[in-house]
Design a protein around this motif. Structure first.
Motif, PDB file in Angstrom:
ATOM      1  N   SER A 113      12.042  85.864  60.259  1.00  0.00           N
ATOM      2  CA  SER A 113      11.296  85.287  59.142  1.00  0.00           C
ATOM      3  C   SER A 113      11.570  83.783  59.099  1.00  0.00           C
ATOM      4  O   SER A 113      12.092  83.212  60.063  1.00  0.00           O
ATOM      5  N   THR A 120      13.546  86.641  52.288  1.00  0.00           N
ATOM      6  CA  THR A 120      13.895  85.225  52.200  1.00  0.00           C
ATOM      7  C   THR A 120      13.355  84.657  50.894  1.00  0.00           C
ATOM      8  O   THR A 120      12.174  84.836  50.563  1.00  0.00           O
ATOM      9  N   MET A 131       4.113  89.976  56.668  1.00  0.00           N
ATOM     10  CA  MET A 131       4.921  89.270  55.688  1.00  0.00           C
ATOM     11  C   MET A 131       4.200  89.301  54.354  1.00  0.00           C
ATOM     12  O   MET A 131       3.004  89.080  54.279  1.00  0.00           O
ATOM     13  N   SER A 150       8.055  88.813  67.113  1.00  0.00           N
ATOM     14  CA  SER A 150       8.994  88.723  65.995  1.00  0.00           C
ATOM     15  C   SER A 150       9.779  89.996  65.714  1.00  0.00           C
ATOM     16  O   SER A 150      10.912  89.929  65.267  1.00  0.00           O
ATOM     17  N   ASN A 151       9.182  91.163  65.923  1.00  0.00           N
ATOM     18  CA  ASN A 151       9.786  92.388  65.422  1.00  0.00           C
ATOM     19  C   ASN A 151      10.016  93.383  66.549  1.00  0.00           C
ATOM     20  O   ASN A 151       9.122  93.679  67.329  1.00  0.00           O
ATOM     21  N   THR A 203       9.584  86.186  50.373  1.00  0.00           N
ATOM     22  CA  THR A 203       8.783  86.936  51.329  1.00  0.00           C
ATOM     23  C   THR A 203       9.662  87.995  51.976  1.00  0.00           C
ATOM     24  O   THR A 203      10.875  87.820  52.112  1.00  0.00           O
ATOM     25  N   GLU A 204       9.054  89.091  52.377  1.00  0.00           N
ATOM     26  CA  GLU A 204       9.783  90.181  52.982  1.00  0.00           C
ATOM     27  C   GLU A 204       9.093  90.606  54.277  1.00  0.00           C
ATOM     28  O   GLU A 204       7.877  90.809  54.297  1.00  0.00           O
ATOM     29  N   VAL A 205       9.869  90.690  55.334  1.00  0.00           N
ATOM     30  CA  VAL A 205       9.348  91.099  56.634  1.00  0.00           C
ATOM     31  C   VAL A 205       9.981  92.432  56.989  1.00  0.00           C
ATOM     32  O   VAL A 205      11.186  92.627  56.815  1.00  0.00           O
ATOM     33  N   ARG A 223      14.372  95.569  56.704  1.00  0.00           N
ATOM     34  CA  ARG A 223      13.599  94.448  56.174  1.00  0.00           C
ATOM     35  C   ARG A 223      14.466  93.220  55.962  1.00  0.00           C
ATOM     36  O   ARG A 223      15.676  93.304  55.797  1.00  0.00           O
ATOM     37  N   GLU A 278      14.328  79.037  60.799  1.00  0.00           N
ATOM     38  CA  GLU A 278      13.892  80.374  61.166  1.00  0.00           C
ATOM     39  C   GLU A 278      15.112  81.273  61.058  1.00  0.00           C
ATOM     40  O   GLU A 278      16.220  80.875  61.417  1.00  0.00           O
TER      41      GLU A 278
END
Length: 270
Positions: free
Chosen positions: A150, A255, A1, A112-113, A43-45, A252, A229
């Motif tokens: 995220s 948020t 992140m 998470s991913n 933020t970017e995931v 991606r 979340e």
């Protein structure tokens, strides 16, 4: 992140317009974005699929897509492929779709991913870029292909946006008539309170999949309450007797984040 500053502009909908999204649907999103033009901090995931420190179990590094030459021990080349080494998870097409046998697996990092039904991943650490091939066939319902999560770190409802860059690979279906113009990508934003186990849909958007091979942008955006979340789920929807191989170039989840205004306690910088 990572924390970034991102422009929110009408340009973001070019991908949807280019791949044939209904004009009224695009216009609805244009109307929404018009009042939000400017810069947002957030933020970017993204999927960390080329992070060699997070190598998924069962996958190995190769210098070629056909798994003929393994990567040198203790080194990560600038350009390489991830392929699953062994296992018994295969999808064999029936007679109507040729004879190609596709090994599929799910790549996951922590909790998470995820990338589902992955066939191979091509990484270039110089660019840096990746191409993740994921295979899908008609099952009567959309196939989940990827998921990232995220968190909304804000004091008010914040903008959440999921972005997917993808292209098509018709090697599997082109010679057998299995490709379909009816294929679409379904992007779903979900949310849940951290005290709850149930996810609820915040917004979903179905966009026609561009079959001409060009990398196309697909996006979905909404506003989510603070403290939630959030998740972006990417589905491939195929028509009866159709198969699809999608090459993901980027997935991606952005948020919006509150940057505290030290001169005005309890407020965020604009």
């Amino acid at each position: 992140m990572k924390r970034i500053t991102r422009s929110v502009a009408l340009l973001s909908l070019l991908g949807a317009a280019a791949c044939g999204a209904p004009e009224d649907a695009v216009q609805d999103d244009l109307d929404t974005l018009t009042s939000q033009e400017g810069e947002l901090t957030g933020t970017e995931v993204t999927l960390p699929i080329c992070d060699t420190s997070l190598t998924p179990s069962g996958w190995a590094c190769w210098l070629d897509s056909g798994k003929q030459t393994a990567c040198p021990a203790g080194q990560t080349p600038a350009d390489y492929w991830w392929r699953y080494t062994s296992g018994s998870t295969y999808v064999r097409a029936d007679a109507a779709h040729g004879i190609r046998e596709v090994k599929t697996w799910s790549l996951s990092w922590g909790t998470s991913n995820f990338l589902y039904r992955a066939e191979m991943v091509h990484c270039n650490s110089v660019a840096p870029t990746y191409q993740a091939s994921a295979w899908s066939r008609y099952t009567g319902s959309p196939n989940l292909q990827a998921r990232v999560t995220s968190f909304v770190d804000h004091i008010r409802p914040a903008m959440v946006r999921g972005t997917v860059l993808a292209s098509s690979d018709e090697f599997f279906c082109a010679g057998t008539g299995g490709c379909s113009d009816a294929t679409s990508l379904v992007l779903v934003l979900k949310k849940r309170d951290l005290t709850q186990s149930t996810w609820t849909e915040a917004r979903s958007l179905e966009l026609p999949f561009n079959r001409n091979g060009a990398v196309t942008a697909y996006e979905v955006e909404t506003t989510v309450e603070p403290g939630m979340e959030v998740a972006l789920e990417v589905f491939v929807k195929t028509s009866f007797n159709a198969v699809t191989e999608v090459v993901f170039h980027d997935i991606r989840l952005f948020t919006e984040k509150c940057v505290p205004d030290m001169t005005n306690p309890g407020q965020c910088l604009p």
